[in-house]
Design a protein around this motif. Structure first.
Motif, PDB file in Angstrom:
ATOM      1  N   TRP A  66       0.808  -1.226   0.000  1.00 13.93           N
ATOM      2  CA  TRP A  66       0.000   0.000   0.000  1.00 13.93           C
ATOM      3  C   TRP A  66       0.837   1.269   0.000  1.00 13.93           C
ATOM      4  O   TRP A  66       0.286   2.367  -0.077  1.00 13.93           O
ATOM      5  CB  TRP A  66      -0.925   0.004   1.221  1.00 13.93           C
TER       6      TRP A  66
ATOM      7  N   THR B 173      -2.520  -8.197   3.313  1.00 14.66           N
ATOM      8  CA  THR B 173      -2.944  -7.357   4.443  1.00 14.66           C
ATOM      9  C   THR B 173      -3.659  -8.182   5.507  1.00 14.66           C
ATOM     10  O   THR B 173      -3.674  -7.802   6.684  1.00 14.66           O
ATOM     11  CB  THR B 173      -3.868  -6.231   3.941  1.00 14.66           C
TER      12      THR B 173
ATOM     13  N   LYS C 284      -3.061  -7.667  -2.707  1.00 14.85           N
ATOM     14  CA  LYS C 284      -2.811  -6.728  -1.610  1.00 14.85           C
ATOM     15  C   LYS C 284      -3.673  -7.085  -0.394  1.00 14.85           C
ATOM     16  O   LYS C 284      -3.195  -7.085   0.743  1.00 14.85           O
ATOM     17  CB  LYS C 284      -3.123  -5.303  -2.050  1.00 14.85           C
ATOM     18  N   MET C 285      -4.946  -7.367  -0.638  1.00 16.11           N
ATOM     19  CA  MET C 285      -5.846  -7.698   0.457  1.00 16.11           C
ATOM     20  C   MET C 285      -5.419  -8.999   1.149  1.00 16.11           C
ATOM     21  O   MET C 285      -5.507  -9.134   2.372  1.00 16.11           O
ATOM     22  CB  MET C 285      -7.276  -7.831  -0.064  1.00 16.11           C
ATOM     23  N   ARG C 286      -4.950  -9.976   0.337  1.00 16.76           N
ATOM     24  CA  ARG C 286      -4.514 -11.244   0.925  1.00 16.76           C
ATOM     25  C   ARG C 286      -3.328 -11.032   1.857  1.00 16.76           C
ATOM     26  O   ARG C 286      -3.271 -11.597   2.957  1.00 16.76           O
ATOM     27  CB  ARG C 286      -4.136 -12.223  -0.183  1.00 16.76           C
TER      28      ARG C 286
END
Length: 433
Positions: A90, A221, A217-219
């Motif tokens: 991010w 995070t 990115k979500m994984r």
């Protein structure tokens, strides 16, 4: 004249003991014994026994070893790796890019550690090799870690705020709440400086890392979720008034053990090492507190704090002049002592002056921690500097030079909370009344 001579004698005796390598706690006990024996008729043995028990017989103090143990458990877990992997994707579009991971990572770890040195060491061990591999400026890498590591002293649960609360008999919950906005302010100042520096030093910034798809990115995070849950469980219960700091610390230890077990980093060896590390640190702090409490009582018998407060009042200093003098005093003292020793050593003498000047004690606790943070990155005894020297192998003067801009940012934060005290006092009044 007698009071001046007595004060000078005790100061010389204290620094003589400290300079000779005697433990801080024993130095405090020795000076207290000297002042009682030579200048009062008080029974030294009885005073020592009473104050020694009184300094340890505190329910609020029980939070200290628990929070230290929680930090030790997480220090030995995969927390730093998960944080770097979760934050890095991010930061690509911000000026300074992955340097911000040091700041935010230290801020997050500070919220579950409470220790400045542990924060700098934990995040530094993970981020320094990664940033070096990507070609980031080494001086800026070290500087961001040196400055951001100090967040461990301010962002709750802060060990030094617990020590200050016990020493001054202030509410630890109120001090924790008061540290939130100043902590956010420091993170903003550090990140702002990184952005400005990167805009003026484009040649020292590496090329962009490959951009990841949103779902990737979500994984990554998702690895931050256990830490966020821990922070919410510990700090949120205090802010909501559900649990005392001591109760929340016990919950924090249990959650930290669960997180370490779930990540596969909890073993009998790491459990034992964490427990012994917490025991050693807690005993050291408890011993210093006992010595400081004894010296505080001894100072009360001699009348020095009362006379000194009267002398300060007679000088007619304004609140800002007094704070300017205290800032210089604490930074210089912090060049030779660790932060906890600075707090417990000076409380007996400084608090009467603070009360005489009409300064809020909760606000002063936050101010004191900020100034002590400044001393943590100043030689010759800046603990964060030694931690980073050990991680990087750089000369201590090189590390101190890298930390200088962040020392100045801490100074800016001190000025801001002095001019706008509500930064430290608003939340305790709004949330806890």
């Amino acid at each position: 004249m007698t009071d001046v001579f007595l004060s000078l004698f005790l100061v010389v005796a204290l620094f003589g003991l400290l300079g000779s390598g005697v433990w801080v706690a024993l130095s405090l006990l020795g000076v207290g014994w000297l002042s009682l024996s030579l200048f009062t008729g008080a029974p030294v043995g009885q005073v020592l026994a009473t104050t020694g028990w009184g300094s340890a017989n505190s329910w609020a103090l029980a939070a200290l070893p628990l929070f230290i143990w929680m930090g030790e458990i997480l220090f030995r877990s995969r927390l730093s790796e998960d944080m770097f992997a979760g934050l890095a994707p991010w930061m690509g579009r911000l000026p300074g890019r992955l340097l911000h991971v040091n700041v935010i990572g230290c801020g997050i770890f500070a919220a579950v550690s409470g220790s400045s040195a542990a924060t700098a060491a934990t995040i530094g061990k993970m981020s320094i090799p990664e940033l070096q591999k990507r070609g980031y400026d080494p001086m800026m890498t070290i500087g961001t870690l040196a400055g951001s590591g100090t967040l461990g002293l301010l962002i709750p649960p802060s060990i030094i705020l617990i020590v200050y609360g016990v020493a001054t008999e202030e509410s630890i919950a109120r001090l924790f709440v008061a540290g939130v906005l100043p902590g956010v302010l420091l993170v903003a100042l550090f990140m702002g400086f990184i952005m400005v520096w990167s805009l003026f030093n484009r040649g020292k910034a590496p090329v962009d890392d490959p951009r990841l798809p949103f779902m990737e990115k979500m994984r990554r995070t998702a690895g931050l979720l256990p830490v966020v849950a821990l922070i919410a469980g510990v700090i949120g219960s205090i802010y909501a008034g559900i649990a005392s700091p001591t109760d929340a610390a016990a919950v924090g230890v249990a959650l930290a053990l669960v997180i370490a077990w779930a990540s596969g980093s909890l073993s009998w060896e790491s459990f034992k090492d964490g427990l012994m590390g917490a025991t050693r640190t807690s005993c050291m702090i408890a011993f210093i507190l006992a010595g400081a409490h004894f010296l505080t009582v001894a100072m009360g018998f001699t009348g020095i704090p009362r006379d000194l407060a009267g002398w300060i009042a007679g000088l007619g200093l304004s609140k800002y002049e007094l704070l300017a003098a205290l800032t210089v005093f604490f930074v210089v003292l912090g060049c030779f002592l660790d932060g906890i020793s600075v707090v417990v050593l000076t409380t007996a003498v400084v608090m009467p002056m603070v009360e005489q000047a009409g300064i809020d004690r909760i606000w002063f606790g936050i101010y004191l921690v900020l100034v002590v943070e400044m001393s943590q990155i100043t030689p010759p005894v800046g603990f964060n500097l030694f931690v980073l020297q050990g991680l990087t192998g750089k000369n201590i003067l090189y590390v101190a030079k890298a930390a200088l801009p962040f020392f100045l940012m801490l100074g800016v934060a001190v000025v801001l909370i002095t001019l706008i005290p509500e930064i430290a006092t608003y939340l305790p009044g709004a949330m806890l009344g």
